[in-house]
Design an enzyme around this catalytic site. Structure first.
Site, PDB file in Angstrom:
ATOM      1  CD  GLU A 121      -5.597  -0.071   2.727  1.00 39.64           C
ATOM      2  OE1 GLU A 121      -6.399  -0.060   1.776  1.00 39.64           O
ATOM      3  OE2 GLU A 121      -5.185  -1.110   3.256  1.00 39.64           O
ATOM      4  CB  SER A 179      -9.530  -1.867   3.386  1.00 37.51           C
ATOM      5  OG  SER A 179      -8.838  -2.526   4.410  1.00 37.51           O
ATOM      6  NE  ARG A 205      -3.651  -2.425   0.019  1.00 36.61           N
ATOM      7  CZ  ARG A 205      -3.333  -3.534  -0.662  1.00 36.61           C
ATOM      8  NH1 ARG A 205      -2.236  -3.571  -1.390  1.00 36.61           N
ATOM      9  NH2 ARG A 205      -4.102  -4.590  -0.618  1.00 36.61           N
TER      10      ARG A 205
END
Length: 299
Positions: free
Chosen positions: A292, A222, A172
């Site tokens: 995130e 998410s 990520r």
């Protein structure tokens, strides 16, 4: 700086003034942008960036606002959205897509041309630019596996091309998160495949996503990165937080890794709930969840 001066200097560019960002975010929260800009092409984008730099107005790119929470105080200066920078082309086994194109649509373009390698992204919301920025991934695949190069606009307003290696992809993560470059377009190298098999795999992954994820409510996707050797959703469930609500935002009862806006929630509701979940999971498991989702703007 006055609106009239900006209209004069940036004539012909779609700029909306004091525009509520909650109308554009996936979470349906967020205060107003001073100037919300929708460039039609990279040249309009460069004009906005160079003008903002010249006169000292802050600017940022919002992408298509999927994995992001905009605070209730909004964002000062120029907020740039790429909805109109959305063209895609196929050349042999390569797809080139502008930053505002939807990642899901790029996977369907690959399907139509019987190109395989992009199936993992068939249900990931968000734009090409955002996907490159955060090395989006799912079901064992990620952008780093298929990207060959991307064109970026630097903070100074200059265009350049970066290779996949120069983007220094991680989980990520991409180098763009630290350089501040803006993704303009990206090239993806795929492989020839069988249409029916690609379709079958995309159907399978879409079914899995629909079973597991709360797609019926506004959300930021998410919320947390996956902890090493664990799953954020599982840790949150084990802490007894499924369905826990603050204001109008709750931990999804379908998948605890998501937080959904069920009743007119605010950005403050999201931030408060995220902080509470982090504290509770740390207390229960000793693991500190890492966010995130990006949180931007003014309180």
């Amino acid at each position: 700086m006055g609106v009239e001066m900006i209209q004069k200097e940036l004539e012909g560019i779609d700029i909306r003034y004091q525009e509520p960002l909650k109308n554009y975010t996936y979470t349906k929260v967020g205060g107003k942008a001073d100037y919300l800009v929708f460039p039609h092409n990279r040249y309009e984008l460069a004009r906005v960036v160079r003008f903002a730099n010249k006169v000292g107005i802050p600017w940022m790119v919002l992408g298509n606002a999927s994995n992001i929470i905009v605070r209730d105080g909004g964002i000062r200066g120029f907020v740039i959205m790429f909805d109109k920078l959305n063209s895609m082309t196929v050349n042999g086994y390569t797809i080139e897509a502008e930053a505002g194109a939807k990642l899901i649509e790029a996977t369907h373009l690959a399907l139509r041309h019987s190109l395989t390698g992009f199936e993992f992204a068939c249900g990931i919301p968000g734009s090409i630019g955002g996907a490159v920025f955060m090395n989006a991934g799912a079901y064992g695949g990620e952008i780093a596996h298929v990207l060959t190069s991307c064109k970026v606009l630097t903070r100074e307003g200059e265009l350049k091309t970066l290779t996949g290696q120069e983007l220094k992809f991680g989980y990520r993560h991409s180098a763009i998160q630290t350089t501040g470059d803006i993704v303009i377009s990206a090239k993806f190298a795929l492989r020839p495949g069988v249409y029916s098999m690609i379709q079958q795999e995309m159907d399978r992954l879409t079914h899995l996503r629909e079973l597991k994820q709360p797609l019926e409510y506004p959300s930021c996707g998410s919320v947390f990165k996956r902890p090493v050797g664990n799953f954020a959703g599982q840790l949150i469930s084990e802490a007894g937080l499924k369905g826990y609500r603050m204001g109008g935002v709750e931990v999804s009862q379908k998948h605890a890794g998501f937080m959904v806006n069920v009743d007119g929630g605010t950005a403050l509701d999201y931030e408060s709930l995220i902080a509470y979940v982090v504290d509770q999971v740390k207390e229960q498991s000793g693991i500190t969840l890492e966010r995130e989702v990006r949180i931007i703007g003014e309180a």
